[in-house]
Design a protein around this motif. Structure first.
Motif, PDB file in Angstrom:
ATOM      1  N   HIS A 274     116.349  15.965  17.533  1.00 56.59           N
ATOM      2  CA  HIS A 274     116.143  15.064  16.400  1.00 56.59           C
ATOM      3  C   HIS A 274     116.562  13.644  16.759  1.00 56.59           C
ATOM      4  O   HIS A 274     117.413  13.440  17.624  1.00 56.59           O
ATOM      5  CB  HIS A 274     116.943  15.553  15.190  1.00 56.59           C
ATOM      6  N   TYR A 283     113.709  13.224  11.950  1.00 60.70           N
ATOM      7  CA  TYR A 283     112.523  13.741  12.631  1.00 60.70           C
ATOM      8  C   TYR A 283     112.789  14.063  14.100  1.00 60.70           C
ATOM      9  O   TYR A 283     113.695  13.514  14.727  1.00 60.70           O
ATOM     10  CB  TYR A 283     111.337  12.780  12.491  1.00 60.70           C
ATOM     11  N   LYS A 332     104.992  10.946  18.668  1.00 59.62           N
ATOM     12  CA  LYS A 332     106.336  11.252  18.147  1.00 59.62           C
ATOM     13  C   LYS A 332     107.423  10.419  18.830  1.00 59.62           C
ATOM     14  O   LYS A 332     108.539  10.899  19.064  1.00 59.62           O
ATOM     15  CB  LYS A 332     106.661  12.743  18.273  1.00 59.62           C
TER      16      LYS A 332
END
Length: 376
Positions: A274, A283, A332
């Protein structure tokens, strides 16, 4: 009879790693010259040095990390195309002119000192000496002589940041080693020691993002993912550059071991980490995950930490492959992250963007994974 696929630890398709790595490399040639319009707009009003903003457009820490990824590719393969990417980049930036010196603009110098060692070209060596000398003599210092995290747009007076060790101290260490400047090597050692004194969290073994001597605290005490991965990368890299006294080496290895033990504990069940390592509501973030994977594999390969930690890195391979799209973009990835001064939410709210350092971290991780395969 269908040919059986070669696998890595019975779960990772080696060809998938090779294919995704090739795509990331191809796309990274482009992202090395991506414009960060958010940064450039900010610099229009916050350029501390007041020099030409165009000099910062493609010479900042994201490019520094990207260049390092290409250098590691060249180092491993000796393929001239990677060397050409690096030398063409420097030639172009020399024409534009280099920006003012600070912690983040020093990051592209790390690859340059490796390049000087390989080519023995004075056009690289002289610049490396100039920048290393500036770091030691002119970079603002905190109390106790730490490197103040001066950036292109912020003084950060009296502040130590975890990023500094990768962005500037590795360069200083390598330049000291190559140029036989023991005083620079000793300064680099000291910076690792002083940063660890104020940035390590004794409870977890992880590292805080920053420390300020103005109030003597670690801001929000954020255990930020990408900040921690700079340590996982930097300690093995530093120990491969500098021959440390036994006591200093043991100290740094113990720091790394404690950190990796914590990473093992906080790794998500699917294999990533994370963006706030100990906060499962934040996230999952790819650049930190790649940095952890690379650093752990390098440390295991170097014999610095237990081979059992290799499992952490292996577990991260498949989810990182899933983050890489058909064009070779690594998704990401959190955008450049300033100090969270008021709330942990600052880190959780950083937007996701495709960035050169995200590409580079994936290059580092996947090529190290393939290197581990070849040694089986």
């Amino acid at each position: 009879m269908q040919e059986k696929k070669e696998t890595f630890d019975n779960s990772i398709d080696i060809k998938s790693i090779q294919d995704k790595l090739a795509k990331v490399i191809d796309k990274s040639r482009e992202t090395l010259y991506d414009d960060d319009e958010i940064f450039i707009k900010n610099m229009q009003s916050k350029n501390l040095a007041g020099d030409d903003i165009n000099r910062y457009r493609h010479w900042e820490w994201p490019q520094g990390v990207s260049l390092f990824g290409f250098w590691k590719l060249f180092e491993a393969t000796k393929d001239k195309k990677y060397l050409d990417i690096i030398t063409n980049y420097y030639d172009l930036q020399f024409q534009i002119g280099l920006p003012s010196k600070n912690i983040n603009t020093t990051a592209p110098m790390l690859t340059m000192i490796f390049l000087y060692e390989y080519t023995n070209s004075d056009k690289y060596g002289d610049l490396c000496v100039e920048w290393a000398d500036w770091l030691v003599k002119h970079l603002p210092r905190t109390r106790e002589d730490g490197f103040q995290h001066l950036t292109s747009d912020t003084l950060n007076n009296g502040e130590l940041w975890v990023d500094t060790l990768f962005m500037s101290v590795l360069f200083l260490a390598k330049t000291g080693a190559v140029m036989k400047r023991e005083d620079w090597v000793e300064e680099a050692k000291y910076q690792f020691l002083i940063h660890s004194k104020y940035l390590t969290d004794r409870k977890t073994g992880l590292w805080f993002h920053g420390w300020t001597f103005d109030g003597n605290h670690n801001f929000t005490e954020a255990l930020w993912g990408r900040g921690n991965c700079w340590i996982t990368i930097s300690i093995p890299e530093f120990l491969s550059i500098v021959r440390c006294e036994a006591g200093v080496k043991k100290y740094l290895v113990q720091l790394l071991t404690r950190q990796v033990e914590a990473l093992e504990k906080y790794q998500d069940k699917d294999g990533m980490w994370h963006t706030v390592i100990n906060d499962p509501t934040s996230y999952l973030e790819a650049s930190a995950t790649c940095g952890f994977g690379y650093g752990i594999l390098k440390a295991v390969d170097s014999g610095l930490i237990s081979a059992r930690f290799k499992n952490c890195a292996v577990k991260a391979i498949n989810p990182i492959l899933d983050c890489i799209d058909d064009e070779g973009y690594v998704n990401k990835v959190s955008y450049g992250t300033s100090m969270g001064r008021d709330s942990i939410e600052h880190y959780k709210n950083i937007e996701i963007r495709r960035m050169p350092y995200g590409q580079a971290m994936a290059m580092l991780f996947l090529q190290e994974a393939l290197k581990s395969v070849s040694k089986k």
